[in-house]
Each structure stands twice: as C-alpha cells, then as structure tokens.
Enzyme design. Structure first.
Site, PDB file in Angstrom:
ATOM      1  N   ALA A 127      65.364  22.445 -44.256  1.00 30.84           N
ATOM      2  CA  ALA A 127      66.476  21.987 -43.373  1.00 30.84           C
ATOM      3  C   ALA A 127      67.723  22.821 -43.904  1.00 30.84           C
ATOM      4  O   ALA A 127      67.754  22.963 -44.988  1.00 30.84           O
ATOM      5  CB  ALA A 127      66.747  20.644 -43.122  1.00 30.84           C
ATOM      6  N   GLY A 182      68.350  26.129 -42.866  1.00 31.39           N
ATOM      7  CA  GLY A 182      68.300  27.435 -42.715  1.00 31.39           C
ATOM      8  C   GLY A 182      69.013  28.415 -43.507  1.00 31.39           C
ATOM      9  O   GLY A 182      68.598  28.213 -44.842  1.00 31.39           O
ATOM     10  N   ILE A 228      72.146  45.926 -44.754  1.00 27.19           N
ATOM     11  CA  ILE A 228      72.333  47.070 -43.568  1.00 27.19           C
ATOM     12  C   ILE A 228      72.322  46.048 -42.233  1.00 27.19           C
ATOM     13  O   ILE A 228      72.024  46.866 -41.140  1.00 27.19           O
ATOM     14  CB  ILE A 228      71.511  48.083 -43.434  1.00 27.19           C
ATOM     15  CG1 ILE A 228      70.183  47.682 -43.453  1.00 27.19           C
ATOM     16  CG2 ILE A 228      71.719  49.146 -44.770  1.00 27.19           C
ATOM     17  CD1 ILE A 228      68.929  48.906 -43.081  1.00 27.19           C
ATOM     18  N   HIS A 263     105.868  21.952 -49.672  1.00 26.17           N
ATOM     19  CA  HIS A 263     106.454  22.688 -50.834  1.00 26.17           C
ATOM     20  C   HIS A 263     105.956  22.209 -52.156  1.00 26.17           C
ATOM     21  O   HIS A 263     106.281  21.060 -52.497  1.00 26.17           O
ATOM     22  CB  HIS A 263     107.706  23.156 -50.842  1.00 26.17           C
ATOM     23  CG  HIS A 263     108.483  23.982 -51.758  1.00 26.17           C
ATOM     24  ND1 HIS A 263     107.995  25.358 -51.727  1.00 26.17           N
ATOM     25  CD2 HIS A 263     109.051  23.997 -52.838  1.00 26.17           C
ATOM     26  CE1 HIS A 263     108.751  25.955 -52.757  1.00 26.17           C
ATOM     27  NE2 HIS A 263     109.232  24.839 -53.524  1.00 26.17           N
TER      28      HIS A 263
END
EC number: 1.8.1.4
Length: 461
Positions: free
Chosen positions: A38, A40, A262, A436
């Site tokens: 699972a 991929g 490629i 900030h």
C-alpha cells in the site's frame, strides 16, 4: 461465490487508496486491489524514501556550515547503511499507519494484480485470486521508470527505484536526465560527497519549468561542483563488473553507477482495457473528463495514467474527485493551482502561471521578486540566498502565479496555492498579519512591493 461491490479500485498508490477511503466514507461497499505494498511508488519507492535521505543530507549540509553559527565540528562520517536503514524504517512506519487507515475504513483489500474482464468485472490474480463484480471501477495503476532505449536496468544502471536500494555510496555517479528527479538525486548525493555528472539532451536542465528556475539551479549546481552536460548525445552505455562506460558527445566517461531519470511509462498495457472498451492513447495514457470518467461511463481513471501531472498530491485529489462523483456528488478537477516542488538545495516551489504563460494568455501581468536577504528570519537561519516571486494582474491585482527559491520553499508555496485557488488579490496577502519573524513574511513583503509600498525594501523610483 463472486463478491460484489459498489466501487472497486485497482491500485493502492496515492490516488487509489485515497479514492477507496473517500468511497468507503461515502458508504459505498469498496474493494482495493494491490499487488505490492500500500502506498504505491510515492510511499515505497519515491517521495518518502528520497525525502528521508534528503533529510540526512540536510544534516550534513548543516554540519558543513556549522562554523558560521559559532559551532566547531571536529569531523564527521557518513554511515550510509545507517541512513538507508532509517529511510526503510520511516517508510515502514508510514505504511503501517496507512494499512491501519484502510482497515479502519472497512475497505476489502485483495492482494494480487487486477485486470478488467468486462466493464463491471475485475479479475484478481495472486494471493487473493478471484473475480469480483463492481458497479463502478477506478483504475489507479500508476507508472514506472522508463529505461534508456535499448539499455535495461541492472545492478549498476539504475532507475529511481534502484538507486534508493543502494546500500553504499558510489564515488562517481552519472545521472541521465536533468528533470526534477535527476536534479533532486544530484543535489542529494552531491551533498553526501558523491562526484556527480548530470547528462541532459536539451540545452538546459529542468526544461519543463520556469526558465529563471532552470538558470538558478544551473548556477547553484555549478557553484556547488555538480557537473552539467547539456545538448548531450549518448551513443553507448556499456556495463562491466565494476563500472559503467558512457559515450557522450563522442567522449568515453566512466562511472560507478548510472541513474536513468528520463521519465516514466504508464502501467496500462496489461489491465484489460480492451475487454471493457476503455480507450488509451499511443503513450498509454487513459483520457478522462473533468470528473475523471473514461469513455466508459462507470469506469474512472486517476493518477499518473491520466497523463496530467505526475505528482502524488494531484493523484490523491483526482482520487477524491472520482469517488465523490461515483457517490453522487458532481465535482470537477481543477488544475489551475497545482503546486510543484523540487527538493534540491535550495528548495524550489512554484504554482500557477509564470509571467511568460500569463503574457501568452494576453493578461496584463507583472512579476515582483522579494529577496530573502530582506527577511529577518532567513538571515537568522543563515539562509538568505534566494527570493519569492509573485505574478499578479496589473489591473485587478489578482495573484496569478508564484514561485520561490530558498529555505523551506516546499512549505511556503501553500499560501500562494490557497491564494490562486481562491482568486485572491495582493491586498488579501499584505492585509493579513503574518507572524514575525517567519519566512512567510516574504509573501506579505512581496505583495507590498508589487504595489510599490514596501516596508523592508527600497521602493521603486
């Protein structure tokens, strides 16, 4: 007995498992077919393992520059097998979490390869060999690395998958292909001390991206000591027991390993498309409409095989769109605000239109760049190289595109993605209070500069 489901998903990568979860959460009886692990390519052989290694390379980079922070390091060693082990541990942990998510959504998981028998039947061959029926089918079979023509992958001629399986660092590495994958691995392994040569057939690397981005990366790589060969013609690749010889521009060069990067090829040749009447083009791409539907009304395709953007986050969103439409909610895929990230050093991220693309659409656009050297947090981090750029509409001040080269670009691009997706304007950014000192201030400052009211940069004369 044949099992029946409302929705069957073939492939459990970023598109497939997200589609399955979305369908299951819509109360559809859902099955997920996967022959391997699972997650991929992204989780197991791409995004995550490479970023785990890059995290280690970033530590090395910090050590190399420690003295500017008043920290003296008397030496260090790179234990690459330990880095590889950590990479595997990271992947395993995330995969276990994903498998738990799939179980918790009560999705039926079938181990094996899935192929269409008809427009409503799927054959599974493997651990769970069976034939199942489905009212709707989602194809999510992904892609795989493309080999150099006439040269198969081997123990020294590696794909992006193979190079992640190395357990020792090479001394000399050639990378054929100067696209995103090639450049990421070039940056990673160079930081770890590997001598890198990038071989690109076109006249510049990162050819599909913003020209300024390409030139900036080229300059950075060259300064770092990464060798780049453009307009390069490879006439031979010969492998011996201990090295690989490449004949490039009629010169023979020797390397320990070669990475071939490629492009990728689509996994659609053996999933039974003809049996169901699903069309694919000469490249193997399955055409879909804006709802991810193929030419067969109850069959959808998502992820790489649609040939849109070969990015995991695009694939996942396509999965959501497909599952939503199957469950009765009409939703369409919007590609107007797709962020893309290049995990080099420095990081690069972009979203929306470049200035050139905006001008090609006859939009009155302007480009504003704000440097990180004017951002206090970046200076404090010792990472003040680079800039953030905003492409905006000169009349309406709508934000059309953005890109950033510099520290944490991958995280910073989210704000501009939200802005473009929701058609926000420059005032929407600079009127929002940004904390900030943070790097995100670069967007507020950039938006102010675009209206010629900069606070921390000289105004334009």
């Amino acid at each position: 007995m044949t099992q029946e489901f409302d929705c069957v998903v073939i492939g459990a990568g970023p598109s497939g498992y997200v589609a399955a979860i979305t369908a299951a959460q819509s109360k559809l009886r859902t099955a997920l077919i996967e022959e391997d692990q699972a997650g991929g390519t992204c989780l197991n052989r791409g995004c995550i393992p490479s970023k785990a290694l890059i995290a280690g390379a970033n530590v090395v980079s910090h050590i190399k520059h420690a003295e500017q922070f008043g920290i003296h390091v008397d030496g260090y060693t790179i234990d690459y097998p330990a880095m590889a082990k950590r990479k595997n541990t990271v992947v395993q942990g995330i995969r276990q979490g994903l498998e738990g998510l799939i179980r918790s959504n009560k999705i039926t998981v079938l181990k094996g390869t899935g192929s269409l028998v008809s427009s409503t039947e799927v054959k599974v061959i493997g651990q769970d060999t069976t034939i199942i029926k489905a009212n709707h089918i989602i194809l999510a079979t992904g892609s795989e690395p493309r080999p150099f023509p006439g040269v198969p992958f081997s123990s020294r001629i590696l794909s992006s998958t193979g190079i992640l399986e190395l357990e020792v660092l090479p001394k000399k590495l050639a990378i054929i292909g100067g696209g995103v994958i090639g450049c990421e691995f070039a940056s990673l392994f160079h930081t770890l001390g590997v001598e890198i040569t990038v071989i690109e057939a076109l006249d510049h690397i990162l050819a599909v991206n913003n020209k300024e981005v390409s030139q900036t990366v080229t300059n950075k790589f060259t300064k770092q000591g990464i060798r780049i060969l453009t307009k390069a013609s490879i006439s031979a690749i010969e492998e011996s027991q201990n090295q690989v010889r490449i004949t490039v521009n009629d010169q023979v060069e020797e390397f320990d390993y070669v990475l071939v990067a490629i492009g990728r090829q689509f996994n659609t040749a053996s999933i039974g498309l003809d049996n169901a009447g699903v069309i694919r083009d000469d490249r193997g791409v399955i055409p879909v409409d804006e709802t991810m539907r193929t030419n067969v009304p109850n069959i959808y395709a998502i992820g790489d095989i649609t040939g849109k953007w070969l990015l995991a986050h695009v694939a996942s969103h396509q999965g959501v769109i497909a599952a939503k439409n199957i469950s009765g909610h009409h939703e369409v895929m919007d590609y107007s605000a797709i962020p893309s990230v290049i995990f080099t050093h420095p990081e690069i991220a972009m979203v929306g239109l470049s200035l050139q693309e905006a001008e090609q659409q006859n939009l009155p656009a302007k480009l504003t760049k704000f440097p990180f050297k004017a951002i206090g947090k970046a200076v404090a981090l010792g990472a003040s190289d680079g800039f953030a750029a905003i492409v905006s509409h000169e009349i309406t001040q709508q934000i059309l595109g953005a890109y950033v080269i510099g520290p944490h670009a991958s995280s910073l691009i989210g704000e501009m993605t939200l802005a473009i997706r929701n058609e926000l304007t420059l005032p929407c950014i600079y009127e929002t209070v940004h904390a900030h000192p943070t790097l995100s201030e670069v967007w507020a400052e950039g938006a102010l500069l675009a209206t010629n009211h900069p606070l921390h940069f000289p105004p334009k004369s």
